[in-house]
Design a protein around this motif. Structure first.
Motif, mmCIF file in Angstrom:
data_model
loop_
_atom_site.group_PDB
_atom_site.id
_atom_site.type_symbol
_atom_site.label_atom_id
_atom_site.label_comp_id
_atom_site.label_asym_id
_atom_site.label_seq_id
_atom_site.Cartn_x
_atom_site.Cartn_y
_atom_site.Cartn_z
ATOM 1 N N ILE A 174 0.835 -1.208 0.000
ATOM 2 C CA ILE A 174 0.000 0.000 0.000
ATOM 3 C C ILE A 174 0.867 1.253 0.000
ATOM 4 C CG2 ILE A 174 -1.708 1.306 1.339
ATOM 5 C CD1 ILE A 174 -2.732 -1.394 2.388
ATOM 6 N N TYR A 175 1.925 1.237 0.797
ATOM 7 C CA TYR A 175 2.867 2.355 0.894
ATOM 8 C C TYR A 175 3.516 2.635 -0.463
ATOM 9 C CZ TYR A 175 6.986 4.924 2.743
ATOM 10 O OH TYR A 175 7.965 5.845 3.005
ATOM 11 N N ASN A 176 3.930 1.588 -1.153
ATOM 12 C CA ASN A 176 4.558 1.748 -2.464
ATOM 13 C C ASN A 176 3.569 2.251 -3.506
ATOM 14 O OD1 ASN A 176 7.085 0.939 -1.585
ATOM 15 N ND2 ASN A 176 6.757 -1.207 -2.106
ATOM 16 N N LEU A 177 2.376 1.688 -3.504
ATOM 17 C CA LEU A 177 1.355 2.132 -4.454
ATOM 18 C C LEU A 177 1.029 3.611 -4.270
ATOM 19 C CD1 LEU A 177 -1.107 -0.916 -4.353
ATOM 20 C CD2 LEU A 177 0.350 -0.243 -6.279
ATOM 21 N N SER A 178 0.939 4.030 -3.018
ATOM 22 C CA SER A 178 0.613 5.433 -2.739
ATOM 23 C C SER A 178 1.747 6.374 -3.126
ATOM 24 C CB SER A 178 0.281 5.619 -1.252
ATOM 25 O OG SER A 178 1.421 5.383 -0.444
ATOM 26 N N ASN A 179 2.944 5.807 -3.320
ATOM 27 C CA ASN A 179 4.094 6.612 -3.739
ATOM 28 C C ASN A 179 4.462 6.372 -5.201
ATOM 29 O OD1 ASN A 179 5.318 8.204 -1.348
ATOM 30 N ND2 ASN A 179 4.888 6.194 -0.456
ATOM 31 N N TYR B 158 0.445 4.189 10.533
ATOM 32 C CA TYR B 158 0.522 4.311 9.076
ATOM 33 C C TYR B 158 0.407 5.761 8.619
ATOM 34 C CZ TYR B 158 -0.093 3.884 4.128
ATOM 35 O OH TYR B 158 0.069 4.037 2.767
ATOM 36 N N LYS C 267 3.085 8.812 6.117
ATOM 37 C CA LYS C 267 4.385 9.009 5.455
ATOM 38 C C LYS C 267 5.564 8.721 6.384
ATOM 39 C CE LYS C 267 4.734 14.007 6.378
ATOM 40 N NZ LYS C 267 4.915 15.352 5.760
#
Length: 348
Positions: A202-207, A325, A327
């Motif tokens: 999820i973190y990668n997708l959002s970035n 969760y 940035k």
């Protein structure tokens, strides 16, 4: 023995791959809301944590081992019944029997293989990857596959009932204060993994990192652990296991800090994934060697290692990461595991 251990690890972690990667989405497709899925997936780690306390005064006997293998083989049958409480019972029972079977075989493996343990354990990583990649391209009934893999895993587990492969049993309790720095460090390390396991994709997708790239980023981590499992026997005996535990904690802190500083940078995040060789492979083998040298009741020590690290701490990490969760998630995770490094740094 090595061949049977390799088969056992392959099929056991292939089973874990289905449980971790595909079972949550399977339940979602059945209509279970997120809060119920969360409850269901907390049952197994919590039961893995509680189970070892029942063996503080009693070693795992051959009879107990046999019964737990049979239950492990057959319990997935009840998952064909689509009912929340049936699933809850099933996951709870799986947590109990896995807490008996796997640590028993792990203690046997580390006792017999020592630093060469990794060359056999790597087949577990291969099994996990085989399921992760293979089932991404094929549509199968996960319950049937889960049942079949449990049956095969149990078949190979029965091989280790042979007295020739038993390890010495001692009826001593596990004194946590004796090695409190290790246990605290283990808990903090696994708590830091909560953010990674729950939110890495999820973190990668959002970035801005595409879904397809995320699959390969996960694979890089597993490939790194496989490679180091092959070669770690060459250096693990050159320093004591505590040295490798310390350096693994420090490098894991660096790993999470890279994710924080360079969010969205595919090359640097790919590099951070190679550090999984420290975060899991080297730490895991060194930790098993360490507790085997510190506790006479090796099987019980392995049970608590799995129950505390991959039970209680995994549960806490999953819970805490939901609140952290954002940035700064991996900055917090880096700080958590760096505290683990500081806790154990002064221990000789």
């Amino acid at each position: 023995m090595k061949l049977n251990l390799s088969f056992y690890y392959f099929f056991y972690f292939a089973t874990i791959g289905i449980y971790v990667i595909f079972f949550p989405n399977y339940l979602k497709n059945l209509g279970y809301p997120p809060e119920e899925i969360g409850i269901l997936f907390s049952a197994l780690p919590i039961s893995r944590f509680i189970t070892p306390f029942f063996f503080q005064k009693k070693a795992i006997t051959t009879t107990i081992f046999k019964i737990s293998i049979v239950i492990s083989a057959l319990i997935p049958i009840i998952f064909f019944i689509n009912n929340f409480f049936i699933y809850l019972i099933g996951f709870t029972i799986l947590g109990v029997v896995w807490s008996i079977n796997f640590p028993y075989i792990e203690s046997l493996a580390i006792n017999k293989l020592g630093a060469h343990y990794g060359k056999t354990r790597l087949w577990g990583s291969v099994g996990f990857v085989a399921v992760a990649l293979g089932l991404s391209y094929f549509n199968v009934n996960f319950i049937w596959l889960f049942l079949i893999l449990n049956l095969i895993t149990s078949y190979f587990a029965f091989y280790f009932i042979n007295p020739n492969f038993s390890i010495s049993k001692y009826y001593e309790k596990i004194d946590f204060l004796k090695e409190w720095q290790f246990w605290i460090a283990l808990i903090l390390l696994q708590i830091s993994f909560g953010g990674f396991y729950n939110f890495f994709t999820i973190y990668n997708l959002s970035n801005g990192i595409p879904k397809e790239i995320n699959g390969w980023l996960w694979t890089i981590g597993v490939v790194a652990e496989i490679v180091i499992f092959i070669y770690q026997y060459k250096f693990l005996n050159k320093n004591n296991s505590l040295f490798y535990i310390k350096i693994s904690l420090f490098m894991t802190s660096i790993r999470w800090f890279i994710l924080y500083l360079f969010a969205g940078n595919i090359l640097l995040i790919a590099f951070s994934q190679t550090l999984h060789l420290f975060s899991f492979a080297i730490f895991h083998t060194a930790a098993l060697m360490y507790i085997s040298s510190k506790y006479k009741n090796q099987t019980l020590a392995q049970q608590f290692y799995a129950g505390i690290g991959y039970g209680l701490a995994a549960f806490l990490g999953s819970f805490i990461s939901g609140y952290l969760y954002g940035k700064n998630l991996f900055l917090y995770e880096a700080i958590i595991v760096f505290i683990a490094f500081l806790v154990i740094w002064s221990k000789k």
